[in-house]
Design a protein around this motif. Structure first.
Motif, PDB file in Angstrom:
ATOM      1  N   THR A  63       0.419  -2.798  13.174  1.00 54.72           N
ATOM      2  CA  THR A  63       1.442  -2.117  13.960  1.00 54.72           C
ATOM      3  C   THR A  63       2.807  -2.756  13.744  1.00 54.72           C
ATOM      4  O   THR A  63       3.820  -2.078  13.569  1.00 54.72           O
ATOM      5  CB  THR A  63       1.082  -2.154  15.451  1.00 54.72           C
ATOM      6  N   ILE A  70       4.248  -1.799  10.310  1.00 49.95           N
ATOM      7  CA  ILE A  70       4.842  -0.458  10.301  1.00 49.95           C
ATOM      8  C   ILE A  70       6.191  -0.481  11.000  1.00 49.95           C
ATOM      9  O   ILE A  70       7.168   0.103  10.524  1.00 49.95           O
ATOM     10  CB  ILE A  70       3.889   0.538  10.977  1.00 49.95           C
ATOM     11  N   ALA A  71       6.258  -1.172  12.132  1.00 48.98           N
ATOM     12  CA  ALA A  71       7.518  -1.249  12.870  1.00 48.98           C
ATOM     13  C   ALA A  71       8.592  -1.938  12.046  1.00 48.98           C
ATOM     14  O   ALA A  71       9.764  -1.549  12.081  1.00 48.98           O
ATOM     15  CB  ALA A  71       7.311  -1.992  14.191  1.00 48.98           C
ATOM     16  N   VAL A  95       3.322   6.790  14.753  1.00 46.06           N
ATOM     17  CA  VAL A  95       4.692   6.280  14.741  1.00 46.06           C
ATOM     18  C   VAL A  95       5.662   7.406  15.099  1.00 46.06           C
ATOM     19  O   VAL A  95       5.649   8.466  14.483  1.00 46.06           O
ATOM     20  CB  VAL A  95       5.058   5.689  13.358  1.00 46.06           C
ATOM     21  N   GLU A 119       8.306   3.783  18.445  1.00 40.49           N
ATOM     22  CA  GLU A 119       6.959   3.605  18.987  1.00 40.49           C
ATOM     23  C   GLU A 119       5.968   3.542  17.832  1.00 40.49           C
ATOM     24  O   GLU A 119       6.036   4.356  16.914  1.00 40.49           O
ATOM     25  CB  GLU A 119       6.589   4.777  19.893  1.00 40.49           C
ATOM     26  N   CYS A 120       5.023   2.598  17.895  1.00 35.70           N
ATOM     27  CA  CYS A 120       4.084   2.413  16.782  1.00 35.70           C
ATOM     28  C   CYS A 120       2.616   2.550  17.183  1.00 35.70           C
ATOM     29  O   CYS A 120       1.739   2.246  16.391  1.00 35.70           O
ATOM     30  CB  CYS A 120       4.315   1.050  16.141  1.00 35.70           C
ATOM     31  N   ASP A 121       2.347   2.985  18.406  1.00 42.38           N
ATOM     32  CA  ASP A 121       0.960   3.223  18.835  1.00 42.38           C
ATOM     33  C   ASP A 121       0.930   4.500  19.667  1.00 42.38           C
ATOM     34  O   ASP A 121       0.309   4.561  20.717  1.00 42.38           O
ATOM     35  CB  ASP A 121       0.446   2.023  19.639  1.00 42.38           C
TER      36      ASP A 121
END
Length: 270
Positions: free
Chosen positions: A247, A250-251, A151, A53-55
């Protein structure tokens, strides 16, 4: 059966599962699939997911990248698709976890009914219109919080509507599994060759600060450059990594990291 004896018997089966996983070849996705399907079997879950998960923060929509899935084919598939399109926050249990203060490097595990009451759960549009028609219902969630803001790596398991609720022993076993075996669930740590990206010194510095959650203004002040220049470096990073947002960047990095600990993603060499 008492919770303690139930947990002991489950732990013995879990140890066998992990030993079996270590005998499987690395890098082909067999280990994560074997582990998740095994945990579903041990805990009597009909469906499970390991995701990045990034948010994941208060007010966040929640957007996940699935690493391993079990039991989401057939009739259950629309529920997974809806969660992907609507965002994880549409699930009231997950949204409750998103509203908690993050604990970087920690694993937090909770039963659905510890997170949200029956009225809020069954009244949620996602549960009513997407999850319940699949005959899935009770759930248990486990999260590992990254040091990168927003994250997390998550595991969610779901039981059928007619099955018994997950209990404290189930929660503790999932927590143990995630804390001790989380590294076996992800993808290999990225290497320069795997990502195919080499960064100039300023690009690397910008990326490091992006991963720390700093905004353009903060990065500009830290590096002694203008916000316009930071914006140009950021756009270059997006092109180099083949993404279109912070986002997604980062993912891309953490999704390739595959660690169950609080370490940062290893960046490509300059």
């Amino acid at each position: 059966m008492a919770a303690d004896s139930l947990r002991s018997s489950q732990v013995r089966v879990l140890v066998r599962l992990v030993n079996e996983a270590h005998e499987l070849p690395e890098g082909q996705g067999e280990r994560p699939r074997h582990l998740l399907s095994g945990m579903c079997r041990i805990l009597g879950a009909e469906a499970g997911a390991c995701v990045l998960e990034c948010d994941f923060k208060p007010g966040g929509r929640g957007g996940f990248t699935a690493a391993v899935l079990e039991g989401w084919d057939g009739a259950a598939r629309p529920a997974l698709k809806a969660l992907q399109s609507m965002g994880s926050a549409c699930n009231p249990g997950i949204r409750s976890l998103m509203e908690r203060p993050p604990v970087p490097g920690a694993v937090v595990t909770a039963l659905r009914r510890e997170l949200v009451g029956d009225r809020a759960w069954y009244g949620a549009p996602y549960v009513e219109h997407y999850l319940r028609p699949t005959q899935l219902d009770d759930s248990v969630y486990s999260l590992w919080w990254s040091e990168v803001p927003g994250v997390v790596r998550g595991i969610g398991l779901y039981r059928g509507r007619s099955e018994r609720l997950f209990d404290e022993a189930d929660r503790e076993l999932l927590h143990l599994f995630h804390a001790e075996c989380g590294a076996l669930l992800g993808l290999p740590e990225p290497t320069e060759d795997a990502l195919g990206v080499r960064l100039a010194p300023r690009e690397r510095q910008t990326l490091e600060l992006l991963l720390q959650g700093l905004g353009d203004k903060q990065i500009a002040a830290r590096l002694g450059i203008s916000r316009f220049t930071v914006n140009q470096y950021t756009k270059t990073l997006y092109r180099r990594f083949g993404v279109q947002s912070r986002t997604a960047l980062i993912a891309r990095l953490l999704g390739s990291q595959g660690r169950g600990t609080g370490s940062r993603a290893r960046l490509p060499a300059s």
